[in-house]
Write an enzyme that holds these catalytic residues in place. Sequence first.
Site, PDB file in Angstrom:
ATOM      1  N   ASP A  52       0.874  -1.167   0.000  1.00  6.65           N
ATOM      2  CA  ASP A  52       0.000   0.000   0.000  1.00  6.65           C
ATOM      3  C   ASP A  52       0.914   1.220   0.000  1.00  6.65           C
ATOM      4  O   ASP A  52       1.696   1.404   0.947  1.00  6.65           O
ATOM      5  CB  ASP A  52      -0.876  -0.026   1.266  1.00  6.65           C
ATOM      6  CG  ASP A  52      -1.835   1.148   1.338  1.00  6.65           C
ATOM      7  OD1 ASP A  52      -1.658   2.131   0.582  1.00  6.65           O
ATOM      8  OD2 ASP A  52      -2.758   1.081   2.172  1.00  6.65           O
ATOM      9  N   VAL A  53       0.817   2.062  -1.027  1.00 10.20           N
ATOM     10  CA  VAL A  53       1.732   3.210  -1.095  1.00 10.20           C
ATOM     11  C   VAL A  53       1.540   4.189   0.067  1.00 10.20           C
ATOM     12  O   VAL A  53       2.409   5.011   0.344  1.00 10.20           O
ATOM     13  CB  VAL A  53       1.623   3.998  -2.429  1.00 10.20           C
ATOM     14  CG1 VAL A  53       2.178   3.196  -3.587  1.00 10.20           C
ATOM     15  CG2 VAL A  53       0.202   4.475  -2.686  1.00 10.20           C
ATOM     16  N   ASN A  58       2.290   6.299  -9.675  1.00  8.45           N
ATOM     17  CA  ASN A  58       1.077   6.181 -10.496  1.00  8.45           C
ATOM     18  C   ASN A  58      -0.121   5.647  -9.714  1.00  8.45           C
ATOM     19  O   ASN A  58      -1.263   5.911 -10.103  1.00  8.45           O
ATOM     20  CB  ASN A  58       1.393   5.257 -11.687  1.00  8.45           C
ATOM     21  CG  ASN A  58       0.148   4.731 -12.359  1.00  8.45           C
ATOM     22  OD1 ASN A  58      -0.469   5.421 -13.167  1.00  8.45           O
ATOM     23  ND2 ASN A  58      -0.261   3.509 -12.005  1.00  8.45           N
ATOM     24  N   TYR A 114     -10.218  14.457  -4.753  1.00  5.58           N
ATOM     25  CA  TYR A 114      -9.310  13.976  -5.810  1.00  5.58           C
ATOM     26  C   TYR A 114      -8.578  15.161  -6.445  1.00  5.58           C
ATOM     27  O   TYR A 114      -7.361  15.112  -6.653  1.00  5.58           O
ATOM     28  CB  TYR A 114     -10.146  13.214  -6.839  1.00  5.58           C
ATOM     29  CG  TYR A 114      -9.371  12.587  -7.979  1.00  5.58           C
ATOM     30  CD1 TYR A 114      -8.739  11.352  -7.826  1.00  5.58           C
ATOM     31  CD2 TYR A 114      -9.297  13.205  -9.231  1.00  5.58           C
ATOM     32  CE1 TYR A 114      -8.044  10.768  -8.889  1.00  5.58           C
ATOM     33  CE2 TYR A 114      -8.618  12.625 -10.294  1.00  5.58           C
ATOM     34  CZ  TYR A 114      -7.997  11.407 -10.117  1.00  5.58           C
ATOM     35  OH  TYR A 114      -7.320  10.827 -11.168  1.00  5.58           O
ATOM     36  N   ALA A 152      -5.929  16.346  -4.071  1.00  3.64           N
ATOM     37  CA  ALA A 152      -4.788  15.413  -4.014  1.00  3.64           C
ATOM     38  C   ALA A 152      -3.934  15.533  -5.268  1.00  3.64           C
ATOM     39  O   ALA A 152      -2.696  15.526  -5.205  1.00  3.64           O
ATOM     40  CB  ALA A 152      -5.299  13.980  -3.853  1.00  3.64           C
ATOM     41  N   LYS A 153      -4.585  15.658  -6.424  1.00  5.56           N
ATOM     42  CA  LYS A 153      -3.841  15.715  -7.684  1.00  5.56           C
ATOM     43  C   LYS A 153      -3.132  17.066  -7.854  1.00  5.56           C
ATOM     44  O   LYS A 153      -2.084  17.147  -8.498  1.00  5.56           O
ATOM     45  CB  LYS A 153      -4.776  15.423  -8.863  1.00  5.56           C
ATOM     46  CG  LYS A 153      -5.257  13.967  -8.908  1.00  5.56           C
ATOM     47  CD  LYS A 153      -4.089  12.991  -8.928  1.00  5.56           C
ATOM     48  CE  LYS A 153      -4.485  11.599  -9.378  1.00  5.56           C
ATOM     49  NZ  LYS A 153      -3.346  10.654  -9.372  1.00  5.56           N
TER      50      LYS A 153
HETATM   51  P1  NAD Z   1      -6.479   1.660 -12.465  1.00  6.18           P
HETATM   52  O1  NAD Z   1      -7.542   1.494 -11.444  1.00  6.18           O
HETATM   53  O2  NAD Z   1      -6.538   0.858 -13.716  1.00  6.18           O
HETATM   54  O3  NAD Z   1      -5.044   1.452 -11.816  1.00  6.18           O
HETATM   55  C1  NAD Z   1      -4.699   1.950 -10.545  1.00  6.18           C
HETATM   56  C2  NAD Z   1      -3.819   0.920  -9.871  1.00  6.18           C
HETATM   57  O4  NAD Z   1      -3.379   1.480  -8.625  1.00  6.18           O
HETATM   58  C3  NAD Z   1      -4.561  -0.381  -9.543  1.00  6.18           C
HETATM   59  O5  NAD Z   1      -3.812  -1.498  -9.968  1.00  6.18           O
HETATM   60  C4  NAD Z   1      -4.703  -0.344  -8.025  1.00  6.18           C
HETATM   61  O6  NAD Z   1      -4.706  -1.636  -7.432  1.00  6.18           O
HETATM   62  C5  NAD Z   1      -3.467   0.455  -7.631  1.00  6.18           C
HETATM   63  N1  NAD Z   1      -3.614   1.063  -6.311  1.00  6.18           N
HETATM   64  C6  NAD Z   1      -4.669   1.779  -5.843  1.00  6.18           C
HETATM   65  N2  NAD Z   1      -4.439   2.165  -4.582  1.00  6.18           N
HETATM   66  C7  NAD Z   1      -3.208   1.696  -4.253  1.00  6.18           C
HETATM   67  C8  NAD Z   1      -2.418   1.775  -3.081  1.00  6.18           C
HETATM   68  N3  NAD Z   1      -2.858   2.404  -1.981  1.00  6.18           N
HETATM   69  N4  NAD Z   1      -1.196   1.181  -3.087  1.00  6.18           N
HETATM   70  C9  NAD Z   1      -0.746   0.525  -4.180  1.00  6.18           C
HETATM   71  N5  NAD Z   1      -1.466   0.414  -5.314  1.00  6.18           N
HETATM   72  C10 NAD Z   1      -2.677   0.987  -5.350  1.00  6.18           C
HETATM   73  O7  NAD Z   1      -6.497   3.223 -12.850  1.00  6.18           O
HETATM   74  P2  NAD Z   1      -5.616   4.111 -13.847  1.00  6.18           P
HETATM   75  O8  NAD Z   1      -6.556   4.932 -14.630  1.00  6.18           O
HETATM   76  O9  NAD Z   1      -4.599   3.289 -14.541  1.00  6.18           O
HETATM   77  O10 NAD Z   1      -4.926   5.087 -12.796  1.00  6.18           O
HETATM   78  C11 NAD Z   1      -3.529   5.318 -12.723  1.00  6.18           C
HETATM   79  C12 NAD Z   1      -3.299   6.748 -12.271  1.00  6.18           C
HETATM   80  O11 NAD Z   1      -3.771   7.649 -13.278  1.00  6.18           O
HETATM   81  C13 NAD Z   1      -4.034   7.129 -10.990  1.00  6.18           C
HETATM   82  O12 NAD Z   1      -3.191   7.914 -10.179  1.00  6.18           O
HETATM   83  C14 NAD Z   1      -5.206   7.954 -11.495  1.00  6.18           C
HETATM   84  O13 NAD Z   1      -5.676   8.850 -10.525  1.00  6.18           O
HETATM   85  C15 NAD Z   1      -4.561   8.642 -12.672  1.00  6.18           C
HETATM   86  N6  NAD Z   1      -5.499   9.197 -13.656  1.00  6.18           N
HETATM   87  C16 NAD Z   1      -6.321   8.390 -14.364  1.00  6.18           C
HETATM   88  C17 NAD Z   1      -7.190   8.947 -15.299  1.00  6.18           C
HETATM   89  C18 NAD Z   1      -8.128   8.105 -16.135  1.00  6.18           C
HETATM   90  O14 NAD Z   1      -9.002   8.695 -16.792  1.00  6.18           O
HETATM   91  N7  NAD Z   1      -7.998   6.783 -16.144  1.00  6.18           N
HETATM   92  C19 NAD Z   1      -7.205  10.335 -15.509  1.00  6.18           C
HETATM   93  C20 NAD Z   1      -6.338  11.130 -14.762  1.00  6.18           C
HETATM   94  C21 NAD Z   1      -5.483  10.558 -13.846  1.00  6.18           C
END
Ligand code: NAD
Length: 248
Positions: A62-63, A89, A154, A157-158
């Site tokens: 867990d990060v 990420n 969110y 945080a971002k």
């Molecule tokens: P996703 O849900 O496919 O992947 C996120 C991964 O993070 C998952 O494998 C999850 O298990 C892991 N995770 C979550 N909490 C965790 C924790 N506490 N410790 C370790 N691992 C953890 O989603 P994604 O879209 O690939 O998201 C990746 C990043 O991109 C995130 O930071 C998200 O906020 C950001 N993001 C996504 C989008 C989008 O539209 N998909 C847009 C902007 C930003």
Amino acid sequence: MSLDGKNALVTGGGSGIGRAIALRLARDGAAVAILDLNLEGARQTAEDVAALGRGSFAVRADVASAADVEAAAREARQRLGPITILINNAGIGHVVAFVDTTEEDWDRMIDVHMKGAFLCAREVVPDMLQVGWGRVVSISSVAGLQGAAGFVHYSAAKAGIIGFTKGLAQELGRHGITVNAIAPGLIDTPILGKADLTRDVQQRMVRRSAVGRIGQPEDMAAACAYLVSEEASFCTGQVISPNGGMYF
Ligand code: NAD
């Protein structure tokens, strides 16, 4: 862009954008440690990295937990060597009206994104300082640049990720270490379902975008490949926002 001999740690590498970044770094030559809460997803990505002929391993952590991150970074260093590329990420999405946001919602959102980036960087930046070279790339969001209704925690945080990036970039620039952020637009990953972003809402956002399509995880991996490359050594403290020309 050769990353031969370099070792990367990708958090949240078991799914979506993190998985695409891990595979892209491996194709470009890096060994990759995959850290994720979801060990099954992390193992799958690690297997696919290994199939590309690169060192890899998966670790459940867990990060937001200092103990988890410390143990994972130690294992990554033991198995691969010094970690000089960090991709912050891991992330969660959660739609909630501001007035209904609980203290627990708020804390978890800030902990996973901001504290997670801090804890991971704190573990691996000493490796980068020792080697005299490093790359930190953290995934922010267009929500962190512009804000998004239903995503106040969110968005906060971002936006915090961006301040973290700019501060760390100033502190590490003289040591050959660059620190940047990517602020994706709408990207087709499982987080959209977890965040209850319906197909209708997604289609409305895509219609308002310049390119008229949803982003793919590989679009983010391409931006990341640039930021971790030698060619990007003059690019630090920056936020790149591949969003298809889509604004809320
Ligand atoms: P996703 O849900 O496919 O992947 C996120 C991964 O993070 C998952 O494998 C999850 O298990 C892991 N995770 C979550 N909490 C965790 C924790 N506490 N410790 C370790 N691992 C953890 O989603 P994604 O879209 O690939 O998201 C990746 C990043 O991109 C995130 O930071 C998200 O906020 C950001 N993001 C996504 C989008 C989008 O539209 N998909 C847009 C902007 C930003």
